[in-house]
Design an enzyme around this catalytic site. Structure first.
Site, PDB file in Angstrom:
ATOM      1  N   CYS A  47     -36.553  12.688  -6.364  1.00 29.44           N
ATOM      2  CA  CYS A  47     -35.446  13.200  -7.186  1.00 29.44           C
ATOM      3  C   CYS A  47     -34.176  12.363  -7.096  1.00 29.44           C
ATOM      4  O   CYS A  47     -33.198  12.652  -7.782  1.00 29.44           O
ATOM      5  CB  CYS A  47     -35.160  14.649  -6.801  1.00 29.44           C
ATOM      6  N   HIS A  70     -26.010  18.021  -7.098  1.00 33.82           N
ATOM      7  CA  HIS A  70     -27.458  18.032  -7.370  1.00 33.82           C
ATOM      8  C   HIS A  70     -27.892  19.467  -7.681  1.00 33.82           C
ATOM      9  O   HIS A  70     -28.646  19.691  -8.617  1.00 33.82           O
ATOM     10  CB  HIS A  70     -28.181  17.481  -6.152  1.00 33.82           C
ATOM     11  N   HIS A 101     -34.218  20.802 -13.699  1.00 41.00           N
ATOM     12  CA  HIS A 101     -34.290  19.681 -12.764  1.00 41.00           C
ATOM     13  C   HIS A 101     -35.224  18.634 -13.366  1.00 41.00           C
ATOM     14  O   HIS A 101     -36.442  18.799 -13.348  1.00 41.00           O
ATOM     15  CB  HIS A 101     -34.791  20.146 -11.410  1.00 41.00           C
TER      16      HIS A 101
END
Lengths: 403, 284
Positions: free
Chosen positions: A161, A294, A327
């Protein structure tokens, strides 16, 4: 030389001359920005991924908006990267000579994994595979396959990620060290049954719209998308009279060295990444208009990230955008850096979709109302599997607010 | 303008079915077997290795060997750049098997988390306490060239004083049977890992650079791998068919330079699917 580049002790800034993106919230920076400001939560039902998908919604790009026909393979990730890259290049208007000297650095997660389950199922059943997903995997390596005439370095970054943020950081370093005058960089990931199933089985998935940093958060909503920047050296952009959108001023990266799937309790790697990005830009927390977090919506990530941001960046507004985009895995770092630059340029810190009730354990209260930016600088953070952390520091062009 | 940047190769670590001496001897590979990582048990606490898959064990062993050869350094200023064509193919196939055999609801979360491409870099960081940037580059046969380019940038930009640059890939019978693209076309498929420990602060004995695209003609000794064409020596009969080939060529090249056998080596590789080329140029 613009004022933003003149901080004493700062590493040389890199100019952003093109940006393009696509995700569930829209297929251009302007459209995603509008969706973010409107607090949209564009979720598709799990059934959009096929019969076997576990019952968790995702921020998917509808068939009508997907660039080309969806193939349920790595080719979809390449299609998203190519769409975003072409939009960024259209904005940058690079001369052909610059394009040929350019590098390509693209991050991905699902796009690099062996997710050709249809071909594998056929193989196990002893059938000759009529499926294309296996061949697509070998034909669609993101940086190598991107069909543009760039002859410089090509790197496919697979840091889970943090891939998109690391790709931008490496792109910036390629320019700073004279490897090429221009880099096309960012990240992309399309979803299919395999990564959706994997994340669902990790028990970090919310079956409702996700709520980053909220007291009631249960987990993430996966998303898909692509975001690509055109970065140029200041010298090169200046020589050709490029229209500069903003600047990439700093990048920091650090590993937790703590656990494969859980963040370090004190946010050790994230703190190191933030320190490095700030030092590189010769700025400090007081200079930041906001930090784009994030903020996945998982209990562990948000607790550690919130505490680290509260300690490292006291008083800096925190904006978490995954309630709108989902995400987007390997695209997330680049997509959120892009949206941060749009926010700086618009002079607005947006609200954080999905956040309502503060959680004392996170020690932060993300934005619930829009507010004007105080400064032309912002940070964007990324945390990932494997203990990776990255921070990007972006700057607006002075006097360009509202452009 | 590209600036020269000298790098010291302070350690090399190999985990492969061939030993370092066998690799340098250049004799044709006779037996391809799984890489033995048993030595790890003497180098790291057994409990820490309990759930570490084979792919990461190979990478760990090569990394530990490179670090031992290089000596101690500040772990907060040490970075990692790992090139892997496929990540853990075994864990990827295990996860797909679990979905197909037990259904999505009972599929294996452990296999999924261990199948993520940067799992090897994450394990190395975790078990060797490497706290600088940890990057993974995955681009088939050009993965090591990409990792070396990234690692070099980390040193050049001052993000680290030391960087472990490596390559790791494993064999998996299911993967090879399902995907003819990974088969060796008459040459045995092999697996393993190799790491170079690169330091910015030590006097450099080898200059290393990565060049992309068509190579300029020069008088270098040329080692060819992947889909690279043209005159040069191809070492695949020695170390087998593997995405590690360019990394192994690089180790051979460094050894030849240090022995004074040549002054310039070019390790040329092209990925087979996209025909992109990368050349690792080594100079004494």
């Amino acid at each position: 030389m613009p004022k933003v580049a003149a901080h004493s002790g700062a590493a040389s800034p890199v100019a952003v001359t093109g940006m393009g993106c696509i995700c569930a919230a829209g297929n251009s920076p302007e459209r995603v920005w509008r969706a973010m400001r409107a607090g949209e939560r564009p979720l598709l039902p799990h059934s959009a991924l096929g019969d076997g998908a576990l019952p968790f919604p995702f921020c998917g790009i509808g068939e009508a908006c997907f660039p080309g026909k969806r193939r349920h393979s790595a080719a979809d990730t390449l299609a998203l990267a190519e769409y975003a890259a072409r939009a960024a290049l259209a904005r940058a208007q690079l001369p052909i000579g610059t394009m040929e000297a350019a590098g390509v650095v693209l991050g991905t997660t699902a796009g690099s994994a062996l997710h050709f389950i249809e071909s594998y199922a056929a193989f196990k059943a002893g059938l000759s595979s009529g499926c294309s997903d296996r061949d697509d995997y070998f034909a669609a390596n993101l940086a190598l396959a991107l069909p543009i005439p760039a002859k410089g370095p090509r790197l496919t970054v697979t840091d889970a990620c943090t891939s998109g943020a690391d790709a931008l950081g490496l792109g910036m370093d390629l320019i700073r060290h004279g490897e090429c005058p221009c880099v096309i960089c960012g990240g992309a990931d399309a979803l299919s049954l395999v990564p959706h199933t994997g994340f669902a089985r990790l028990m970090i998935y919310d079956d409702r719209p996700c709520r980053p940093f909220d007291l009631r958060r249960k987990g993430l909503n996966l998303g898909e998308g692509g975001a690509v920047f055109v970065l140029e050296s200041m010298e090169h952009a200046g020589q050709r009279g490029a229209d500069i959108i903003g600047y990439l001023l700093g990048y920091g990266a650090g590993a937790d060295a703590y656990h494969l799937t859980a963040p370090h309790p004190q946010g050790r790697g994230l703190a190191s990444a933030l320190r490095e990005a700030l030092a590189e830009a010769a700025l400090d927390a007081r200079d930041m208009a906001f930090v784009n977090a994030h903020g996945t919506g998982t209990p562990d990530n948000d607790k550690v990230e919130g505490r680290t941001l509260a300690s490292m960046l006291p008083g800096v507004p925190v904006w978490a955008g995954k309630g709108c985009t989902g995400h987007t895995l390997g695209a997330a770092g680049a997509l959120e850096a892009l949206l941060s630059l749009v926010a700086l340029t618009q002079g607005i810190v947006p609200c954080s979709p999905g956040f309502e009730q503060p959680d004392p354990e996170t020690m932060i209260r993300p934005t619930t109302e829009e507010a004007p930016t105080r400064t032309p600088f912002a940070l964007s953070t990324s945390l990932g599997f494997g203990g990776g952390n990255a921070a990007l520091l972006l700057g607006a062009v002075p006097g360009r607010e509202g452009a | 303008m590209k600036r020269p940047f000298p790098i010291a190769v302070s350690g090399i670590g190999l985990a492969h079915c061939l030993s370092w001496d066998e690799l340098l001897a250049g004799e044709a590979l006779r037996v391809s077997r799984k890489t033995d990582t048993g030595e790890l048990r003497t180098l790291l606490p057994g409990a820490s290795l309990r759930r570490v898959p084979h792919f990461a064990r190979m990478a760990l062993l090569a990394a530990v060997r490179a670090l031992r050869a290089a000596g101690k350094a500040d772990s907060a200023r040490t970075a990692l750049a790992l090139g892997t064509a496929y990540g853990s193919s075994e864990m990827n196939m295990d996860f797909m098997d679990s979905v197909l055999e037990h259904g999505p609801r009972l599929s294996s979360p452990t296999a999924f988390s261990h199948a993520v491409n940067n799992m090897g870099a994450g394990m190395i960081s975790l078990l060797l306490d490497i706290r600088g940037p940890c990057l993974t580059i995955s681009q088939f046969e050009l993965s090591f060239a990409g990792a070396l380019a990234a690692g070099r940038l980390l040193l050049q930009s001052g993000r680290a004083d030391r960087v472990l640059v490596g390559a790791a890939d494993e064999t998996d019978a299911r993967f090879a049977a399902c995907c003819p693209q990974v088969a060796g076309q008459g040459i045995a498929q092999t697996e393993g890992a190799v790491f170079l420990c690169l330091d910015a602060s030590r006097p450099a004995d080898v200059a290393m650079d990565v060049e992309w695209g068509v190579a300029a003609a020069d008088d270098a000794l040329v080692l060819l791998s992947g889909g690279a064409q043209g005159p040069g020596r191809r070492n695949a009969p020695v170390y087998g068919h593997t995405p590690l080939a360019q990394a192994l060529d690089c180790c051979i090249g460094i050894s030849l330079l240090r022995a004074g056998a040549t002054r310039r080596v070019r390790c040329s590789c092209a990925d087979i699917a996209h025909k992109r080329q990368a050349h690792i140029v080594l100079r004494s």
